[in-house]
Write a protein that holds these residues in place. Structure first.
Motif, PDB file in Angstrom:
ATOM      1  N   PHE A   1      24.020 -22.102  -9.970  1.00  0.00           N
ATOM      2  CA  PHE A   1      24.789 -23.173 -10.597  1.00  0.00           C
ATOM      3  C   PHE A   1      25.251 -24.137  -9.509  1.00  0.00           C
ATOM      4  O   PHE A   1      25.780 -23.716  -8.470  1.00  0.00           O
ATOM      5  CB  PHE A   1      25.989 -22.575 -11.330  1.00  0.00           C
ATOM      6  CG  PHE A   1      26.733 -23.546 -12.205  1.00  0.00           C
ATOM      7  CD1 PHE A   1      26.071 -24.428 -13.042  1.00  0.00           C
ATOM      8  CD2 PHE A   1      28.121 -23.569 -12.192  1.00  0.00           C
ATOM      9  CE1 PHE A   1      26.764 -25.327 -13.853  1.00  0.00           C
ATOM     10  CE2 PHE A   1      28.825 -24.444 -13.007  1.00  0.00           C
ATOM     11  CZ  PHE A   1      28.146 -25.323 -13.842  1.00  0.00           C
ATOM     12  N   SER A   2      25.025 -25.436  -9.743  1.00  0.00           N
ATOM     13  CA  SER A   2      25.382 -26.474  -8.785  1.00  0.00           C
ATOM     14  C   SER A   2      26.148 -27.588  -9.488  1.00  0.00           C
ATOM     15  O   SER A   2      26.179 -27.650 -10.722  1.00  0.00           O
ATOM     16  CB  SER A   2      24.126 -27.057  -8.118  1.00  0.00           C
ATOM     17  OG  SER A   2      23.449 -26.090  -7.348  1.00  0.00           O
TER      18      SER A   2
ATOM     19  N   ASP B   1      20.277 -24.408 -12.569  1.00  0.00           N
ATOM     20  CA  ASP B   1      21.259 -25.071 -13.422  1.00  0.00           C
ATOM     21  C   ASP B   1      22.210 -25.938 -12.603  1.00  0.00           C
ATOM     22  O   ASP B   1      22.603 -25.567 -11.481  1.00  0.00           O
ATOM     23  CB  ASP B   1      22.080 -24.026 -14.187  1.00  0.00           C
ATOM     24  CG  ASP B   1      21.256 -23.272 -15.208  1.00  0.00           C
ATOM     25  OD1 ASP B   1      20.150 -23.749 -15.546  1.00  0.00           O
ATOM     26  OD2 ASP B   1      21.718 -22.214 -15.674  1.00  0.00           O
ATOM     27  N   TRP B   2      22.605 -27.051 -13.190  1.00  0.00           N
ATOM     28  CA  TRP B   2      23.614 -27.891 -12.556  1.00  0.00           C
ATOM     29  C   TRP B   2      24.345 -28.699 -13.616  1.00  0.00           C
ATOM     30  O   TRP B   2      23.809 -29.001 -14.669  1.00  0.00           O
ATOM     31  CB  TRP B   2      22.982 -28.821 -11.514  1.00  0.00           C
ATOM     32  CG  TRP B   2      22.149 -29.939 -12.083  1.00  0.00           C
ATOM     33  CD1 TRP B   2      22.566 -31.195 -12.428  1.00  0.00           C
ATOM     34  CD2 TRP B   2      20.750 -29.898 -12.376  1.00  0.00           C
ATOM     35  NE1 TRP B   2      21.512 -31.939 -12.913  1.00  0.00           N
ATOM     36  CE2 TRP B   2      20.387 -31.167 -12.898  1.00  0.00           C
ATOM     37  CE3 TRP B   2      19.765 -28.911 -12.249  1.00  0.00           C
ATOM     38  CZ2 TRP B   2      19.078 -31.474 -13.285  1.00  0.00           C
ATOM     39  CZ3 TRP B   2      18.473 -29.221 -12.650  1.00  0.00           C
ATOM     40  CH2 TRP B   2      18.142 -30.480 -13.153  1.00  0.00           C
ATOM     41  N   TRP B   3      25.600 -29.019 -13.286  1.00  0.00           N
ATOM     42  CA  TRP B   3      26.387 -29.943 -14.109  1.00  0.00           C
ATOM     43  C   TRP B   3      26.432 -31.272 -13.367  1.00  0.00           C
ATOM     44  O   TRP B   3      26.804 -31.323 -12.201  1.00  0.00           O
ATOM     45  CB  TRP B   3      27.803 -29.418 -14.336  1.00  0.00           C
ATOM     46  CG  TRP B   3      28.515 -30.210 -15.398  1.00  0.00           C
ATOM     47  CD1 TRP B   3      29.036 -31.468 -15.270  1.00  0.00           C
ATOM     48  CD2 TRP B   3      28.726 -29.817 -16.757  1.00  0.00           C
ATOM     49  NE1 TRP B   3      29.577 -31.884 -16.471  1.00  0.00           N
ATOM     50  CE2 TRP B   3      29.405 -30.889 -17.400  1.00  0.00           C
ATOM     51  CE3 TRP B   3      28.426 -28.675 -17.495  1.00  0.00           C
ATOM     52  CZ2 TRP B   3      29.788 -30.848 -18.745  1.00  0.00           C
ATOM     53  CZ3 TRP B   3      28.804 -28.627 -18.826  1.00  0.00           C
ATOM     54  CH2 TRP B   3      29.473 -29.701 -19.436  1.00  0.00           C
ATOM     55  N   GLY B   4      26.052 -32.339 -14.061  1.00  0.00           N
ATOM     56  CA  GLY B   4      26.114 -33.680 -13.498  1.00  0.00           C
ATOM     57  C   GLY B   4      27.331 -34.407 -14.038  1.00  0.00           C
ATOM     58  O   GLY B   4      27.435 -34.664 -15.247  1.00  0.00           O
ATOM     59  N   ALA B   5      28.287 -34.715 -13.173  1.00  0.00           N
ATOM     60  CA  ALA B   5      29.516 -35.402 -13.571  1.00  0.00           C
ATOM     61  C   ALA B   5      29.432 -36.864 -13.178  1.00  0.00           C
ATOM     62  O   ALA B   5      28.918 -37.201 -12.116  1.00  0.00           O
ATOM     63  CB  ALA B   5      30.728 -34.743 -12.912  1.00  0.00           C
ATOM     64  N   GLY B   6      29.968 -37.731 -14.047  1.00  0.00           N
ATOM     65  CA  GLY B   6      29.961 -39.156 -13.763  1.00  0.00           C
ATOM     66  C   GLY B   6      29.115 -39.915 -14.773  1.00  0.00           C
ATOM     67  O   GLY B   6      28.321 -39.315 -15.512  1.00  0.00           O
TER      68      GLY B   6
END
Length: 427
Positions: free
Chosen positions: A37-38, A305-310
């Motif tokens: 997770f990133s 997996d990663w969460w992209g914020a913004g």
């Protein structure tokens, strides 16, 4: 991160994920192949929008409530809080962050204290794995010795500078704002702060000679960064560069010229002790350990997996892809009203996943497992195996790697990556 959002299904306002997402994350862990997770944080601000840029960036300092530079750290931290709640509500097993990457835009147009505060909030909500890679992109003229020290003290481990070229007329054509003499100073400050350093280069700019490109690569190598990325210039529709090419006022890129420059880069970088590990990326690797590879980007290429914020940021969670509202004001407004910033979601079908697996795998020096083709290709990989044999004979794939069960492009194959993908995928 391209500025145009894909089509997809509407994302739920509460951010909840389908039940099988949590199941897939658990199943992968139980099978001994846990999904990492990133976190990616998009900072959309730039002093000037470069003519070739197709990313979701803006030169204004204030883009509406919650989307000004001064309030941006609080807005993004709000998304991280929403993300933590949505993952918990969806029963997705908690995972600490293996990598964090601040991209843009120019993240370092925000005060270093703002970047650290976002990182601190991510650490509080998700946890950060010991030894995690924490990177920010930066323009060489957007940092100081003090700001880099503050970033390092706050937990950042790596900075990626947009050097692009060492030649003034090439920088001018690219509309880059920094002067080349800023780069050695910025690299030196980063080193003094204890940060790893990566340099981003662009080749194939109209008017750039082979000698210009050689001087750029040699200047980058002389600074002894840990990592170098070299990207061919792509003229995108809808950009200032794209319009100029259509008008004929700027020459289009020349694929043969770009191929010559890629080969030159490979020679110069390998002679200087850098090893390619992805088509556009080289790392210092004297021991062959891969220690200086960009671990965050490897997570993308390995389909983790990663969460992209913004605003406009894209995310991936166990096969589900989703993306945020594009404009910073719309993004901030959704968060302010307690609604998910995500506006679209999709789950690629088996055919799309197979194509993506091929596209990502053959870009890497570690290659693509032939067994993966057998597992995911519609015909059990029979077509791909025939093409592998043919491309080994043509010098596009490494025969020794194939014997060990992997598809790895040769140097010539790297120049024809798209063709390899098409042939393996059968179209």
């Amino acid at each position: 991160m391209p500025s145009t959002l894909p089509l997809g299904d509407p994302a739920p306002d509460d951010g909840r994920f389908p039940d099988d997402v949590a199941h897939r994350v658990r199943a992968a862990a139980e099978a001994g192949r846990p999904r990492t997770f990133s976190l990616y944080v998009h900072v959309p601000f730039c002093t000037v929008r470069c003519g070739y840029c197709d990313f979701n960036t803006y030169s204004a300092e204030d883009l509406g409530p919650g989307a000004s530079r001064s309030s941006y750290a609080d807005t993004v931290s709000g998304e991280l809080e929403f993300a933590a709640q949505a993952l918990t509500a969806s029963d997705v097993p908690p995972r600490t962050l293996e990598t964090v990457f601040f991209g843009g835009g120019t993240p370092t147009l925000l005060p270093a204290s703002d970047l650290v505060s976002i990182l601190d909030r991510a650490r509080e909500l998700f946890g950060v794995t010991p030894g995690a890679e924490i990177t920010t992109e930066a323009n060489p003229d957007s940092v100081t010795a003090d700001s880099l020290r503050e970033l390092a003290h706050g937990g950042f481990t790596r900075v990626s500078f947009g050097m692009q070229s060492a030649v003034p007329h090439v920088l001018a054509t690219l509309e880059r704002t920094h002067r080349q003499e800023n780069v050695p100073a910025a690299v030196g400050w980063a080193r003094e702060a204890g940060l790893e350093v990566s340099l981003d280069l662009i080749y194939g700019t109209p008017g750039e000679s082979l000698a210009d490109w050689q001087s750029t690569v040699e200047a980058a190598v002389a600074l002894e960064p840990d990592h170098i990325s070299a990207y061919s210039l792509i003229v995108e529709d809808g950009t200032k560069f794209g319009a100029a090419v259509k008008r004929g006022s700027v020459a289009d890129v020349d694929p043969d010229d770009q191929a010559d420059k890629y080969l030159l880069a490979e020679r110069l970088l390998s002679e200087a002790g850098y090893r390619w590990y992805e088509i556009s990326n080289w790392a210092r690797d004297p021991e062959g350990t891969g220690a200086h590879r960009a671990r965050h980007n490897m997570a993308y290429w390995r389909d983790q997996d990663w969460w992209g914020a913004g605003p406009g940021a894209h995310s991936h969670l166990a096969g589900v892809r989703f993306w945020n509202a594009k404009h910073p004001a719309a993004y901030a407004q959704r968060l302010a009203t307690g609604v998910s910033p995500s506006v679209g979601r999709e789950e690629p079908d088996a055919e799309a996943r197979f194509l993506e697996r091929v596209m990502l795998g053959v870009r890497l020096a570690e290659g693509l497992e032939i067994s993966a083709l057998e597992e995911s290709a519609p015909d059990g990989g029979a077509h791909a195996k025939r093409e592998i044999a043919a491309m080994i004979a043509e010098g596009l794939l490494d025969g020794r790697a194939a014997v060990t069960g992997r598809v790895v492009p040769t140097l010539q194959g790297r120049l024809l990556d798209d063709a390899i993908v098409r042939r393996l995928a059968g179209f």
